[in-house]
Write an enzyme that holds these catalytic residues in place. Sequence first.
Site, PDB file in Angstrom:
ATOM      1  N   GLU A 404       0.857  -1.196   0.000  1.00 29.71           N
ATOM      2  CA  GLU A 404       0.000   0.000   0.000  1.00 29.71           C
ATOM      3  C   GLU A 404       0.896   1.251   0.000  1.00 29.71           C
ATOM      4  OE1 GLU A 404      -3.060  -0.131  -0.559  1.00 29.71           O
ATOM      5  OE2 GLU A 404      -4.279   1.205   0.633  1.00 29.71           O
ATOM      6  N   HIS A 452     -11.687  -3.970  -5.057  1.00 30.40           N
ATOM      7  CA  HIS A 452     -11.285  -4.183  -3.668  1.00 30.40           C
ATOM      8  C   HIS A 452     -11.770  -5.550  -3.194  1.00 30.40           C
ATOM      9  CE1 HIS A 452     -11.755  -2.779   0.788  1.00 30.40           C
ATOM     10  NE2 HIS A 452     -10.670  -3.477   0.612  1.00 30.40           N
TER      11      HIS A 452
END
Length: 713
Positions: A404, A452
């Site tokens: 991330e 997602h």
Amino acid sequence: MTAIRFEKDSDNIVTLTMDMPGQSANVMNADYRAAMTATVERLQKEIDSISGIVLTSAKSTFFAGGDLNELVAVTPDNAAGFFAMVETIKGQLRTLETLSVPVAAAINGAALGGGWEIALACHHRVCLDSPKLKLGLPEVKLGLLPGGGGVVRTVRLLGLEKALPLLLEGKELRPAEALDMGLVHELVAEPGQLVEQAKAWVRANPGASQPWDEKGHRIPGGDPSHPRVAQMLAVAPAMLRQKTRGCYPAPEAILAAAAEGAQVSFDAALRIESRWFTRLATGQVAKNMIGTFWFQLNEIKAGGSRPEGFPQGGFSRVGVLGAGMMGSGIAWACASRGLDVVLKDVSAEAAAKGKSYSEKLLAKQVSRGRRTEADSQAVLDRILATDQVIDLAGCDLVIEAVFEDRKLKAQVTEESEAQIDDTAVFASNTSTLPITSLAKASRRPQHFIGLHFFSPVDKMQLVEIIKGEQTSAETLARAFDFVLQIAKIPIVVNDSRGFFTSRVFGTFVNEGAAMIGEGVPAPLIEQAALQAGMPVGPLTITDEVSLTLITHIRNQARDDAAAAGETYVPHPAEAVIDAMVEEHGRHGKAKGAGFYEYPEKGRKFLWPELATRFARDDHGVSPADARDRLLFIQALETVRCLQEGVLETTRDANIGSIFGIGFPPWTGGALQYINQYGLQPFVARARELQAAYGDRFDPPPLLLEKAERAEHF
Ligand code: NAI
């Protein structure tokens, strides 16, 4: 045209073929009831010239079950009429099984719910041996019970001990399993053999009847007065309560109908079952569950949130960047559904490790007989593990699941786009970074989208599709098709920090930590969540996610707010999380210490010092407040997402909250929770919580408007 065809052969065997006109499946609606009444009357009238009956279907399924449109419309006001209707349906089946001629079911396709209940009312069941065919009584999953005699007949066939798990879990059986359990009597390999085989049985068994109509029949394993059964029934309600937490009336009603029915005559047992069924069908929880798990989920699967005007698409070769926890799961999800996968990581070893995740899952499936070795190998052969970006050539979709980190994500976007076609879709699996900002690294942001996934990918069914500002409708349609292609459930949301699911999930986690800060004992907080029906408590899940990650996300949000010149309002949870991490060095489960202790041997337990360092006797938070806070805060945030346009539909909110966050299924989802509470009472309660615990419980304008106009979500 009638829903049930009546054909008598030269042996006087009547074949009843269920074939509802104008419908793809047979269901227990008004047409069925009328046809069955006429059929049973004719059978009774002509019984002297009938030697037996075979019941079958002309549809691809045997019979689909109850009519949920009818069921969802029943209210306590028409309970008496509903009860009478249920009794009529059962009366017809009871007549069928007591006509004094043999009755066989020829089961050509799925027989679930009401369909399986019809089959149970036959003396003999012949079933097509297809691994796709499912049999059973899944009513409990929609908050109902099998009200067509399913509880009574299953108990009398199998005994309470074996019947209860089937009824309480709504387990769906394959034909071979049903044969092992004695629920099906014969399997045939070809559809063409079904009716013939059933007729052969009818000819050979002219005196057949149901076991419970034979003299001296006893329930296998004994009735409730048998010491062993009595012992089981004495603890069963407590064990059930531990699972349902009192949130689900259906399993409790099933247990009651089964146990009570086992002590009385067959016909009285059927009546008891109808009463419990009526109670459930007119109750709120069944409405919540049918509305969301049937109607809204079907709307989603039918493409309700997919833009129109684009041909149905499918992908054949998918690139997955990053073979870590998420990437390896995504690779499995694609390969196991027949797509070719290029799984890329920084080294060949890392990529191979990601592929080995699929190997492990496949080995498990092979050992359980759910896949053949050859099939397993075929899935593995579809995954190319590599450290070469050039292998992405030919991929029509690339999903990025690297760390991330904005810079890294930008870099992999650029290098992949150099390999793939201009029309290929590029998706990010980021859990927190806005898609529009990530799309800046793309030279074709109209093909850039968020996909997602949830962890663990092989178990979690939801995929949250996130539209960036520049994502095209066509890209959204293709992403939507992809999610259905890998048999997952798509919801569609607009870009925002945390999108929908992470944002709402954050409110739950924060509320738990905030209560610690108010001095509420940790066990009370965890219990309140479980009593509300959440799968785990907020402190448990905070540990799993890790306290460090939560501080990291918070810091990012604070920095972004500062950069945008916005005021950042700290949440009361922050002081607690900071104290846990900085003062007490407790980072979460992975580090062996968070709100819980994780001993090397034995079960985790709450960190004892929470009681001395945080808890106070005068915290003043009742268990009811704690429970409501945990659900209200999520429901309110969901309304805010709808108000801000992050969410576009009620169905995406309900399905997303249950499948992505673990919002309690009994509620029907975060917005249905408000509907069933009543909007005005919900606003009033939110205001009470606001006065006591802070402005985060302030009801948003959209909720107030709807409450005022007496509308619902
Ligand atoms: P991870 O740390 O398990 O895996 C990341 C992988 O990316 C590592 O194997 C790493 O070697 C690889 N990688 C790094 N640079 C690369 C490059 N240039 N090319 C290819 N691979 C590279 O991380 P995890 O948990 O799988 O998360 C990945 C993404 O998914 C993150 O954006 C995360 O926010 C998101 N996500 C995570 C969830 C979770 O529960 N862990 C849930 C949903 C999304």
